[in-house]
Design a protein around this motif. Structure first.
Motif, PDB file in Angstrom:
ATOM      1  N   HIS A 198      -4.268   1.402  -4.370  1.00  0.00           N
ATOM      2  CA  HIS A 198      -3.666   2.158  -5.479  1.00  0.00           C
ATOM      3  C   HIS A 198      -2.725   1.279  -6.289  1.00  0.00           C
ATOM      4  O   HIS A 198      -1.542   1.576  -6.452  1.00  0.00           O
ATOM      5  CB  HIS A 198      -2.951   3.405  -4.949  1.00  0.00           C
ATOM      6  N   ARG A 225       0.828  -1.209   0.000  1.00  0.00           N
ATOM      7  CA  ARG A 225       0.000   0.000   0.000  1.00  0.00           C
ATOM      8  C   ARG A 225       0.856   1.251   0.000  1.00  0.00           C
ATOM      9  O   ARG A 225       2.018   1.202   0.417  1.00  0.00           O
ATOM     10  CB  ARG A 225      -0.893   0.022   1.248  1.00  0.00           C
ATOM     11  N   PRO A 226       0.318   2.381  -0.436  1.00  0.00           N
ATOM     12  CA  PRO A 226       1.108   3.618  -0.426  1.00  0.00           C
ATOM     13  C   PRO A 226       1.680   3.977   0.945  1.00  0.00           C
ATOM     14  O   PRO A 226       2.764   4.566   1.033  1.00  0.00           O
ATOM     15  CB  PRO A 226       0.102   4.685  -0.884  1.00  0.00           C
ATOM     16  N   ASP A 227       1.006   3.624   2.023  1.00  0.00           N
ATOM     17  CA  ASP A 227       1.552   3.957   3.344  1.00  0.00           C
ATOM     18  C   ASP A 227       2.624   2.962   3.778  1.00  0.00           C
ATOM     19  O   ASP A 227       3.121   3.028   4.895  1.00  0.00           O
ATOM     20  CB  ASP A 227       0.423   4.029   4.383  1.00  0.00           C
ATOM     21  N   GLU A 257       1.774  12.960  -7.493  1.00  0.00           N
ATOM     22  CA  GLU A 257       0.859  12.398  -6.492  1.00  0.00           C
ATOM     23  C   GLU A 257      -0.391  13.243  -6.301  1.00  0.00           C
ATOM     24  O   GLU A 257      -1.493  12.722  -6.132  1.00  0.00           O
ATOM     25  CB  GLU A 257       1.599  12.258  -5.151  1.00  0.00           C
ATOM     26  N   ALA A 310       8.610   5.033   2.564  1.00  0.00           N
ATOM     27  CA  ALA A 310       7.435   5.900   2.630  1.00  0.00           C
ATOM     28  C   ALA A 310       7.800   7.375   2.477  1.00  0.00           C
ATOM     29  O   ALA A 310       6.922   8.202   2.230  1.00  0.00           O
ATOM     30  CB  ALA A 310       6.683   5.671   3.938  1.00  0.00           C
ATOM     31  N   TYR A 336       2.148   6.955  -6.772  1.00  0.00           N
ATOM     32  CA  TYR A 336       2.789   6.365  -5.592  1.00  0.00           C
ATOM     33  C   TYR A 336       3.892   5.384  -5.966  1.00  0.00           C
ATOM     34  O   TYR A 336       3.750   4.580  -6.885  1.00  0.00           O
ATOM     35  CB  TYR A 336       1.748   5.614  -4.742  1.00  0.00           C
ATOM     36  N   ARG A 380       8.384  10.430  -2.417  1.00  0.00           N
ATOM     37  CA  ARG A 380       7.107  10.841  -3.014  1.00  0.00           C
ATOM     38  C   ARG A 380       7.319  11.086  -4.497  1.00  0.00           C
ATOM     39  O   ARG A 380       8.364  11.580  -4.913  1.00  0.00           O
ATOM     40  CB  ARG A 380       6.577  12.103  -2.344  1.00  0.00           C
ATOM     41  N   SER A 432       4.822   2.908  -4.137  1.00  0.00           N
ATOM     42  CA  SER A 432       4.426   1.553  -3.717  1.00  0.00           C
ATOM     43  C   SER A 432       3.871   0.763  -4.901  1.00  0.00           C
ATOM     44  O   SER A 432       4.041  -0.450  -4.970  1.00  0.00           O
ATOM     45  CB  SER A 432       3.369   1.620  -2.621  1.00  0.00           C
ATOM     46  N   THR A 433       3.231   1.463  -5.823  1.00  0.00           N
ATOM     47  CA  THR A 433       2.671   0.793  -7.001  1.00  0.00           C
ATOM     48  C   THR A 433       3.781   0.134  -7.822  1.00  0.00           C
ATOM     49  O   THR A 433       3.596  -0.956  -8.368  1.00  0.00           O
ATOM     50  CB  THR A 433       1.911   1.801  -7.887  1.00  0.00           C
ATOM     51  N   THR A 475      -3.961   3.339 -11.201  1.00  0.00           N
ATOM     52  CA  THR A 475      -3.111   4.530 -11.129  1.00  0.00           C
ATOM     53  C   THR A 475      -2.476   4.752 -12.497  1.00  0.00           C
ATOM     54  O   THR A 475      -2.883   5.643 -13.235  1.00  0.00           O
ATOM     55  CB  THR A 475      -2.023   4.384 -10.048  1.00  0.00           C
TER      56      THR A 475
END
Lengths: 379, 433
Positions: B281, A203-205, A324, A317, A266, A320, A268-269, B286
């Motif tokens: 996401h 996940r992005p977080d 975004e 994290a 992001y 960035r 994370s993707t 995305t």
């Protein structure tokens, strides 16, 4: 007679889970236990670029029918690299030895080859896939015999999940226990190991990131071996394969270039997608550290980090991506045509008769027609 | 000659002569009858030997019942197939093909003609080897076999599945010359399966669970984030299409069905559903399946498929061959918001509209079939169809969509399609004033 025996089975046998100890030891004694059936399984990695068998055609790589008997660099209709053509002029032909050396480290054996593949480290895998290719004749037919020795059964796909052996009698329905979970009491609880095997999303977080790290410099080598043949040395995309880098400030252009750096929201993707789906044709073959290294390198290709950067689960994290903040929620319902209270015009809705403003660009849409480029790629 | 006549010979030698004489008389009589009805039949043109001569299929035996255990269409229909466009993608294993909608009728897409869209080729999975896992914010993470899923209560629903990129090539203008290619990333089948909410109830969704992540078992391991309200509403995990097992190309042995929402979310070869409290996401929501607008912003989570229609015949692949006179125009309409209330048709490029005849079973989020029967005067036409759904949304023109979004949003092109029919009956994909 003295026999030099190599006991370094791990070095020879690599990390392949398909090979049992028996086969490893046989191989280290130099005993050929080549298994074409196991080789067919190994070939699945190759099938992203190569076909073999009836109706095999050229893809990114040439079809491989009769490869062990037809010589090198001579498949009709395929454009080989200059590197390979040079080697052929110098006398290269494909046999078990040359193929073995090539498959082990293609870019070392033949710098400049189009086969940008990291290589098949496991000697038994190489023996087996070569044995498999040897069973396919020039016309794509199979030559029949696949080796049926101990290696074959040892390497057999151990799917412990199949139905129970036919010999076992069926239990009485009344004796089958009913689980306690849920409403209808169907299914069974998953084990921790099972969940860990499939729970690969990020996940992005940062939730889901495995422990690990990878640097830009490590990423270069992995990228060149596994990614560049499709995505381009600089992430510019080869042919119609996706572009990964560049395209900054092009989103409002007539033909925007949407890349990781110019468009993706992001990081994370990137990690998630490379880990689950890449390389194309060999998904889930990269280690977690490999994926960190590749992700770092992709940041570098997009001018977002410098070459000394190392990406880890700890600093992830904080990275960035520039685009975004440029995504909005679906507001199609605010468009003028969307409102439900409208009346549809039935007569004299537009002034003047219709005039053709544009005709179809691609009149003949059959697969042979390559004249028109159309409006861009779909993928 | 029959036995009866032979037997009578013995009894009455003159009977045969009498019979023969009678036949001759009868022949004359027959001739007289023909002359009497000659106003009805054609005596000027030569007859068609296809009728006057015995044909092979009238005489010789065809295949027996053991020849085709799984039947196929007639060989004379062999050009009605899915087609792909090679230059659209880098590799056929991450690509799409198109339903031959120009040649189909009714509302059900036959299983072998449903368009395909894969990102890692068609996975071939033995049902006994396949598992469905539910994990994440649940009381009990579970694993189901396919036999387990067959024990849940089943439902049947007819739904369209449309790729969000259907008609995506046409944003810049008329591109591909055939409705199979401009509109063929859509199919409509009857699904048999289980409501997702029953499967989630087995695992026990925790109160914090607000999003789902379905995941596929193919090399692409396709994932999308789905909000819990939709998951608990009408989503299904299905194993049958049009009565038989899902085809491998459509996700055998199980796939997710997300009625009315973009096709990419209907994860094929479904292997896992994770329950979470935030969206993930993923790449397909995305990098892809986000709609870039002309100001540089992009819409995300554009889930619903809007009202849309297309005339399938006449169309470039289905020219009018019979000349002027009575003509049947037909097409299909659908909406992710509900049923189709009405489809209007224009033959003058949207200047004037007439309401067509809807003629098919009408289900929410399913394809509807419309017909317009008219007398064609043989002059050129600019054919258009415009659908209105049960929420009152009216299918927009491509110009209206481009004014709102620009030309680069790729997805969700539900604009009105124009076919230019020429005086010789041929048709072409055009944009008009």
């Amino acid at each position: 007679m003295m026999i030099a025996v190599s006991l370094n089975t791990k070095a020879l046998c690599g990390h392949s889970a398909r090979i049992t100890a028996a086969v490893c030891i046989l191989a280290s004694f130099g005993v050929s236990a080549a298994d074409s059936q196991a080789g067919e399984n190994v070939f699945k990695q190759c099938s992203a670029c190569h076909e073999a068998g009836p109706d095999a055609s050229h893809r990114f790589g040439p079809q491989l029918n009769g490869i062990l008997s037809r010589g090198a660099g001579n498949a009709d209709g395929y454009t080989y690299s200059a590197a390979l053509n040079d080697r052929v002029s110098a006398g290269l032909t494909w046999d078990e030895d040359t193929l073995d050396a090539y498959l082990k480290a293609p870019l070392t054996y033949m710098p400049g080859t189009k086969m940008a593949y990291v290589g098949l480290q496991d000697e038994v895998d190489r023996d087996n896939v070569i044995a498999y290719l040897a069973t396919i004749n020039l016309d794509g037919s199979a030559s029949g015999d696949s080796s049926d020795d101990a290696a074959s059964s040892a390497v057999a796909d151990s799917s412990a999940s199949g139905p129970a052996a036919e010999a076992a009698p069926r239990p009485l329905a009344i004796d089958v226990p009913i689980p306690t979970h849920g409403v209808l009491h169907l299914g069974r609880p998953a084990t921790e190991e099972e969940v860990a095997a499939w729970d690969i999303d990020i996940r992005p977080d940062g939730k889901g990131l495995p422990p690990g790290k990878g640097s830009v410099l490590t990423g270069v080598d992995i990228y060149d071996a596994q990614c560049a043949s499709c995505h381009g040395v600089f992430g510019e995309g080869e042919g119609r394969w996706p572009i990964l880098a560049g395209g900054f400030d092009t989103l409002t252009d007539a033909r925007p270039e949407k890349t990781i750096g110019s468009y993706w929201p992001y990081l994370s993707t990137v990690y998630d997608y490379v880990r689950r789906a890449m390389p194309f044709g060999n998904s889930r073959s990269l280690s977690d550290d490999d994926v960190y290294a590749l992700t770092a390198y992709l940041l570098y290709l997009n001018d977002l980090v410098d070459e000394s950067f190392e990406l880890t689960d700890q600093n992830f994290a904080q990275v960035r991506l520039p685009n975004e903040g440029n995504f909005i929620a679906d507001n199609r319902d605010e468009e003028s045509w969307f409102g439900a209270a409208q009346e549809a015009c039935m007569n004299d809705c537009i002034e003047g008769p219709a005039r053709v403003m544009q005709r179809a660009r691609v009149l003949d849409v059959t697969p042979d027609s390559e004249d028109e480029d159309g409006g861009g790629t779909l993928d | 000659m029959t036995d009866k006549i032979k037997n009578d010979d013995a009894a009455s030698p003159n009977r045969r002569q009498a019979l023969k004489a009678g036949l001759q008389l009868g022949g004359l009589a027959a001739g007289a009858t023909v002359a009497g009805n000659s106003l009805a039949m054609d005596t000027t043109k030569p007859s068609d030997p296809l009728i006057t001569e015995i044909q092979d299929w009238n005489r010789y035996m065809g295949d027996g019942v053991d020849s085709n255990p799984y039947g196929s269409p007639s060989k004379f229909e062999a050009d009605i197939v899915r087609r792909d466009v090679a230059w659209l993608t880098a590799d056929t294993k991450s690509s799409v093909n198109f339903t031959p909608i120009h040649a189909l009728d009714g509302i059900i897409t036959p299983n072998g003609l449903c368009f395909e869209r894969h990102h890692g080729g068609v996975a071939q999975i033995a049902p006994s080897d396949h598992r469905l896992m539910i994990n994440g914010l649940v009381d009990t993470p579970l694993v189901f076999t396919m036999e387990d899923l067959a024990r849940f209560p089943r439902e049947n629903h007819t739904y369209f599945l449309e790729c969000a990129a259907n008609s995506g090539m046409e944003w810049r203008g008329a591109q591909l010359n055939g409705c199979q290619f401009t509109h063929g990333m859509v199919h409509n089948v009857v699904y048999t399966g289980v409501r997702l909410k029953h499967l989630l109830a087995e695992a026990g969704v925790k109160v914090r669970g607000k999003w789902l992540l379905p995941e596929g078992a193919d090399p692409a391991h396709m994932t999308r984030s789905i909000p819990m309200e939709k998951a608990m509403d009408d989503c299904l995990v299905v194993f049958k299409m049009n009565g038989e097992a899902l085809r491998p190309e459509q996700g055998y042995p199980i796939r997710l069905v997300v009625p009315g929402w973009e096709g990419n979310m209907w994860v094929k070869w479904l292997r896992r559903i994770e329950v979470g409290d935030k969206p993930w996401h993923q790449r397909e929501e995305t990098s892809k399946y986000t709609d870039l607008l002309d100001d540089g912003l992009a819409r995300r989570f554009t889930w619903e498929m809007d009202v849309k229609s297309v005339i399938t015949n006449p169309s470039p692949q289905a020219p009018i061959m019979h000349g002027k006179g009575r003509t049947v125009l037909t097409g299909m309409a659908w909406s992710g918001h509900g049923t189709i209330q009405r489809v209007d048709v224009s033959i003058d490029g949207g200047r004037n509209w007439l309401t067509s005849r809807l003629d098919s079973p009408s289900f929410s989020k399913s394809v509807h079939r419309f017909y317009y029967d008219f007398d064609w005067d043989g002059r050129e036409m600019f054919l258009q169809s415009r659908a209105i759904d049960s929420n009152g949304h009216i299918q927009p023109t491509k110009d209206a969509l481009r004014r709102a979004r620009g030309e680069n949003s790729i997805y969700h092109n539900n604009g009105i399609q124009t076919w230019h029919v020429r005086a010789d009956g041929s048709a072409e994909n055009v944009e008009i004033s």
